[in-house]
Design a protein around this motif. Structure first.
Motif, PDB file in Angstrom:
ATOM      1  N   THR B 160    -114.946  89.186  -7.572  1.00  0.00           N
ATOM      2  CA  THR B 160    -115.930  88.916  -8.668  1.00  0.00           C
ATOM      3  C   THR B 160    -117.441  90.083  -8.367  1.00  0.00           C
ATOM      4  N   PHE B 207    -104.758  95.630  -3.623  1.00  0.00           N
ATOM      5  CA  PHE B 207    -105.074  95.626  -2.554  1.00  0.00           C
ATOM      6  C   PHE B 207    -105.303  94.477  -2.428  1.00  0.00           C
ATOM      7  N   ILE B 210    -102.040  94.222  -0.900  1.00  0.00           N
ATOM      8  CA  ILE B 210    -101.308  93.777   0.949  1.00  0.00           C
ATOM      9  C   ILE B 210    -102.227  93.660   2.254  1.00  0.00           C
ATOM     10  N   GLN B 268    -100.116 105.165  -3.364  1.00  0.00           N
ATOM     11  CA  GLN B 268    -100.459 105.980  -2.880  1.00  0.00           C
ATOM     12  C   GLN B 268    -101.420 106.500  -3.647  1.00  0.00           C
ATOM     13  N   ASN B 272    -106.166 106.216  -3.154  1.00  0.00           N
ATOM     14  CA  ASN B 272    -106.939 106.782  -2.958  1.00  0.00           C
ATOM     15  C   ASN B 272    -108.144 107.011  -3.837  1.00  0.00           C
ATOM     16  N   VAL B 275    -110.396 104.194  -2.640  1.00  0.00           N
ATOM     17  CA  VAL B 275    -110.420 103.350  -1.774  1.00  0.00           C
ATOM     18  C   VAL B 275    -111.989 102.706  -2.289  1.00  0.00           C
ATOM     19  N   THR B 276    -113.233 103.170  -2.456  1.00  0.00           N
ATOM     20  CA  THR B 276    -114.786 103.355  -2.639  1.00  0.00           C
ATOM     21  C   THR B 276    -114.285 101.349  -2.526  1.00  0.00           C
ATOM     22  N   GLY B 278    -111.658  99.323  -1.908  1.00  0.00           N
ATOM     23  CA  GLY B 278    -111.502  98.295   0.004  1.00  0.00           C
ATOM     24  C   GLY B 278    -112.313  98.478   1.140  1.00  0.00           C
ATOM     25  N   ALA B 279    -113.640  99.811   0.203  1.00  0.00           N
ATOM     26  CA  ALA B 279    -114.940 100.020   1.117  1.00  0.00           C
ATOM     27  C   ALA B 279    -115.638  98.857   1.391  1.00  0.00           C
ATOM     28  N   VAL B 280    -115.583  97.663   0.831  1.00  0.00           N
ATOM     29  CA  VAL B 280    -116.989  97.052   0.200  1.00  0.00           C
ATOM     30  C   VAL B 280    -116.127  95.610   1.017  1.00  0.00           C
ATOM     31  N   LYS B 281    -114.593  95.607   1.353  1.00  0.00           N
ATOM     32  CA  LYS B 281    -114.256  94.391   1.911  1.00  0.00           C
ATOM     33  C   LYS B 281    -115.080  94.811   3.322  1.00  0.00           C
TER      34      LYS B 281
END
Lengths: 296, 281
Positions: B160, B207, B210, B268, B272, B275-276, B278-281
């Motif tokens: 969210t 994300f 995984i 993959q 790519n 990736v941002t 995932g960055a926030v987690k």
């Protein structure tokens, strides 16, 4: 306008219910439990006021666990972020330009691999690699003539550093991938212009690379610091907090009180303090970011 | 030397840097290589020749051994079920709750997002004991549904937060045009916002899948029974038994990470791009 706004609230109903059941009520219950002495299950609850908190202040294990958190921050935040930024710049702007982007993305994928591993698997592999008798490291050391290789996870002086080694390995790919994505924003002409002006690689790194990835550095430092303060599974699997408490961390200490020592109230106290510390650290980092943005 | 002279951009230093980067790659992948090397050995071969020797013969004993010790099909089914339901359920929940904030800009959006962000930082230790009790009270303890419910909400809180800011970038003109054409709020979400956000949503699905697959703490507490355990938890409970052969554990590890590895390789490109996310987690 008011009626339109009203209708939007329905969409928040599912997360409202879910958040209440899974986060708000359990967290509130945890805070309430931190004021009681309780063995869990059907045992009676004994009101203890702030007793658990004052016990905590005098608990050497608790202070030790937070001291170890600082080492977790070095292993999860400081080293991977620093190495990640250097490696990202090297891959994108040095090797990538000379050996092609495919070489760079192959190396990136290799560095990132530990990140997709279940922690249960990573923990097993490392406890086996570091095993004093049959571990690969000591087998290798013995084969090159070291007669008495160290007990990596069994010695109180070494265990913390061995765990840190595994955490650096685990974490490195995360900042690297983020920084490489950030560097794709840089106009290549900027580097060429700097090179024409006689700026060497390090000069370009400081003047172009670092300022470009600054927003990502904030994100990585914030998220990795929170993760470092919460680190649990590597400790449970590699050392169980030992030997002699040398690798004890707050989350594992709370776990032990909950599920091994049946001191649920005290475990809740540790967990509550952890949450407060994490929120405090996050607030400080977010404030720092906001001030830096205003200055920029 | 002639090659170095011909391509003067590849000076000797360049090769040094390449070798160093290659060595780091070797170190990073060595645990995987060791795992593969030892998973195909027999137990005798391992105990007599050690972990860094080449296998004398290629053997699948370790795998069949692992499969006889752990009910792998059940663990695999549990993991696939949990991760899939959480991935899609979490994204659906994120989409629903981000809509009034990112598009509707209702009053209180700021505080709502702040609370959700805080809950993604909350240590699971501060939830686990009440969740453990709650799961027992609702009879979801030792069933996959306890873990599904917890992670749909936790991943949904993160999603969210992320989607609300992405939705803010949807051009207003499109939304207004749709409203003028008579589209209701639900239709705007379903027919306009959802298609625009599809790339971000697919990244989130990957994300969430995984992350949930690899999750350890909450499943280890809530799924005590073998029949409800996930793939990583089954591996770690087996490890607690000392008599287990190392080659068997290597084979088990390999089996436990294969599904996420396959998933990762397939997606993959999506990763790519995202990736941002995932960055926030």
């Amino acid at each position: 306008m008011k009626r339109r706004q009203h209708g939007y609230w329905w969409y928040l109903l599912p997360i409202g219910i879910g958040f209440t059941a899974v986060v708000a009520v359990p967290f509130a219950a945890n805070v309430v439990l931190s004021f009681f002495r309780w063995k869990g299950g059907i045992a009676p609850l004994h009101w203890n006021g702030l007793g658990n908190y004052s016990d905590l202040l005098h608990d050497a294990n608790f202070w030790l666990s937070f001291r170890n958190s600082v080492f977790m921050i070095i292993a999860i935040v400081v080293i991977p972020t620093g190495a990640g930024i250097l490696l990202a710049a090297t891959l994108v702007d040095y090797l990538g330009k000379r050996f092609g982007p495919r070489a760079a993305s192959f190396l990136r994928a290799t560095y990132y691999l530990p990140q997709i591993l279940p922690i249960a698997v990573a923990g097993f592999i490392w406890s086996w690699i570091l095993d004093p008798g049959s571990g690969s490291i000591n087998t290798f050391l013995r084969s090159v003539g070291v007669s008495d290789p160290p007990d990596w996870l069994g010695s109180p002086d070494l265990a913390l550093y061995s765990v840190m080694l595994m955490l650096v390995w685990l974490q490195l790919g995360y900042p690297l991938v983020i920084f490489m994505a950030a560097l794709s924003r840089v106009d290549p002409e900027l580097y060429e212009a700097a090179a024409l002006d006689g700026a060497g690689w390090w000069r370009q790194f400081g003047a172009i690379t670092l300022p470009t990835v600054r927003p990502e550095i904030f994100i990585v430092v914030l998220t990795a610091t929170v993760a470092a303060l919460k680190v649990f599974a590597p400790i449970l699997i590699l050392t169980g907090g030992g030997p002699e408490g040398s690798t004890l961390v707050p989350s594992y200490y709370a776990y032990r009180n909950f599920f091994e020592l049946s001191q649920v109230g005290y475990g809740s106290t540790i967990a509550t303090v952890m949450a407060v510390v994490i929120f405090g650290v996050a607030a400080v980092l977010l404030g720092w970011q906001r001030r830096a943005e205003r200055r920029a | 030397m002639s090659m170095l002279a011909a391509g003067n951009r590849r000076r000797p230093l360049t090769w040094v840097v390449l070798v160093v980067a290659g060595l780091i790659a070797l170190v990073m992948s060595s645990p995987f290589l060791l795992m593969v090397l030892n998973a195909f050995k027999t137990g005798d071969d391992y105990s007599s020749h050690g972990p860094i020797a080449w296998p004398r013969s290629f053997s699948l004993d370790a795998f069949s051994n692992y499969l006889s010790l752990v009910d792998f099909p059940v663990a695999l089914w549990n993991s696939v079920l949990i991760s899939t339901v959480v991935a899609f359920g979490g994204v659906a929940l994120s989409l629903l709750s981000a809509y009034p904030i990112g598009v509707g800009r209702i009053r209180g959006s700021g505080p709502i997002l702040a609370v959700l962000l805080l809950s993604t930082m909350l240590p699971h230790e501060a939830l686990i004991y009440p969740l453990f009790y709650g799961a027992q009270a609702t009879h979801t303890f030792n069933t996959v549904w306890s873990v599904v419910i917890v992670f749909v909400v936790l991943q949904g809180a993160f999603g969210t937060y992320l989607l609300a800011s992405v939705m803010g970038t949807v051009p207003k003109e499109i939304l207004e045009a749709a409203a003028i054409d008579g589209a209701g709020r639900w239709q705007i979400l379903w027919r306009i916002v959802l298609p625009i956000l599809r790339p971000t949503l697919s990244v989130l699905v990957v994300f969430f899948f995984i992350w949930t697959w690899n999750e350890f703490y909450i499943p280890v507490v809530l799924l005590a029974d073998q029949s409800s355990q996930t793939v990583p938890i089954a591996l770690s409970t087996l490890r607690g038994q000392h008599s287990i052969d190392i080659t068997v554990l290597n084979a088990g590890s390999l089996l436990s990470l294969l599904p996420t590895l396959v998933f990762f390789l397939i997606f993959q490109r999506t990763l790519n791009r995202g990736v941002t996310a995932g960055a926030v987690k």
